[in-house]
Motif scaffolding. Structure first.
Motif, PDB file in Angstrom:
ATOM      1  N   VAL A  63       1.064  -1.137  -0.295  1.00 14.10           N
ATOM      2  CA  VAL A  63       0.283  -0.541  -0.285  1.00 14.10           C
ATOM      3  C   VAL A  63       0.677   0.843   0.501  1.00 14.10           C
ATOM      4  N   ASP A  64       0.895   2.131  -1.037  1.00 13.07           N
ATOM      5  CA  ASP A  64       1.411   3.158  -0.907  1.00 13.07           C
ATOM      6  C   ASP A  64       0.786   4.748  -0.732  1.00 13.07           C
ATOM      7  N   ILE A  65       1.245   4.832   0.118  1.00  9.61           N
ATOM      8  CA  ILE A  65       0.199   6.621   0.696  1.00  9.61           C
ATOM      9  C   ILE A  65       1.184   7.727   0.669  1.00  9.61           C
ATOM     10  N   PRO A  66       0.219   8.107  -0.686  1.00  8.40           N
ATOM     11  CA  PRO A  66       1.174   8.673  -1.205  1.00  8.40           C
ATOM     12  C   PRO A  66       1.414  10.654   0.057  1.00  8.40           C
ATOM     13  N   ALA A  67       1.153  10.077   0.890  1.00  9.13           N
ATOM     14  CA  ALA A  67       1.792  11.451   1.753  1.00  9.13           C
ATOM     15  C   ALA A  67       2.511  10.847   2.664  1.00  9.13           C
ATOM     16  N   ASN A  68       3.387  10.060   2.182  1.00 11.94           N
ATOM     17  CA  ASN A  68       4.152   9.564   3.514  1.00 11.94           C
ATOM     18  C   ASN A  68       5.213   8.950   1.966  1.00 11.94           C
ATOM     19  N   ASP A  69       5.355   9.762   0.454  1.00 14.18           N
ATOM     20  CA  ASP A  69       6.045  10.074  -0.065  1.00 14.18           C
ATOM     21  C   ASP A  69       7.406  10.889   0.521  1.00 14.18           C
ATOM     22  N   VAL A  70       8.439  10.215   0.186  1.00 14.60           N
ATOM     23  CA  VAL A  70       9.776  11.414   0.899  1.00 14.60           C
ATOM     24  C   VAL A  70      10.369  10.906  -0.598  1.00 14.60           C
ATOM     25  N   PRO A  71      10.956  12.218  -1.387  1.00 18.10           N
ATOM     26  CA  PRO A  71      11.492  11.776  -2.547  1.00 18.10           C
ATOM     27  C   PRO A  71      13.691  11.552  -2.187  1.00 18.10           C
ATOM     28  N   VAL A  72      13.625  11.548  -2.893  1.00 17.99           N
ATOM     29  CA  VAL A  72      14.982  11.022  -2.488  1.00 17.99           C
ATOM     30  C   VAL A  72      16.027  11.359  -3.841  1.00 17.99           C
ATOM     31  N   ASP A  73      17.568  11.567  -3.942  1.00 13.45           N
ATOM     32  CA  ASP A  73      18.219  12.095  -4.581  1.00 13.45           C
ATOM     33  C   ASP A  73      18.923  10.297  -5.420  1.00 13.45           C
TER      34      ASP A  73
END
Length: 226
Positions: A63-73
């Motif tokens: 389950v992917d929750i958009p609010a919990n996505d963290v951009p990475v380098d």
């Protein structure tokens, strides 16, 4: 491996904090032994209740929750976290440097106020001055000049204790050899063995008390030597 996430819910007017649901995905299904005497407890529901979640979702799917996505380098590091930490650290380092400079300034001003020639002083002169003070102290205390500062401090503390003990002894002697009136004359209560209305010894005038004369003489000599 199971992942634990938080799904925030719309906040109501009576909520003291944002409501949320506990989401556990990629979780291996639990095996429960069923029987007449078997008891079953939902581990994840108990955890949700303890942390104040409105409910719990447990699933073997992802389950992917958009609010919990963290951009990475490119290295896989969280971008916003990296920038935030470096910014805070840089600010902290600048603050520490400012505090150090402020403390150094206070010390410099204090030294200048207590010693007008501080700006012209060097380490050699200060070392010579300190050695001279130490020699003077050890000579005054009757100690070897090779003694360290702890020995000097302990010796000074011992002298102070002896002085205080002598002062208390002198005060007790003065209380015993106090002046009392006897037949219109001030006499020494201790030397005359004054008993309220009579004396067991021959009355001794207060100004002729040998103990007080000796104490007064010692006090005068001490003051002259000081």
């Amino acid at each position: 491996m199971a992942r634990i996430q938080i799904l925030e819910l719309p906040e109501g007017s009576n909520d003291d904090r944002p409501p949320f649901v506990l989401v556990v995905d990629q979780c291996t299904p639990q095996r429960v032994a069923l029987g007449a005497d078997a008891s079953y407890g939902d581990y994840w529901q108990a955890l949700a209740d303890k942390i104040g979640a409105r409910g719990v979702i447990v699933t073997p799917d992802t389950v992917d929750i958009p609010a919990n996505d963290v951009p990475v380098d490119e290295a896989g590091h969280p971008i916003f976290l990296k920038v935030h930490v470096e910014g805070e650290f840089e600010q902290f380092r600048e603050q520490v440097q400012q505090e150090v400079l402020a403390a150094q300034g206070k010390i410099t001003r204090a030294l200048r106020e207590t010693d007008p020639v501080y700006e012209r002083a060097d380490i050699a002169r200060d070392t010579d001055r300190l050695a001279k003070w130490k020699h003077e102290l050890t000579d005054a205390l009757g100690m070897d000049r090779t003694r360290d500062w702890d020995d000097i401090r302990n010796a000074a503390a011992g002298i102070r204790r002896d002085r205080d003990a002598q002062a208390r002894a002198i005060e007790r002697a003065r209380d015993l050899h106090r002046a009392v009136e006897y037949k219109g004359t001030a006499i020494c209560a201790e030397c005359s063995a004054f008993a309220g209305s009579s004396t067991d010894n021959a009355p001794v005038a207060y100004d002729q008390c040998g103990t007080l004369l000796a104490l007064n003489s010692d006090t005068a000599n001490s003051q002259e030597q000081a």
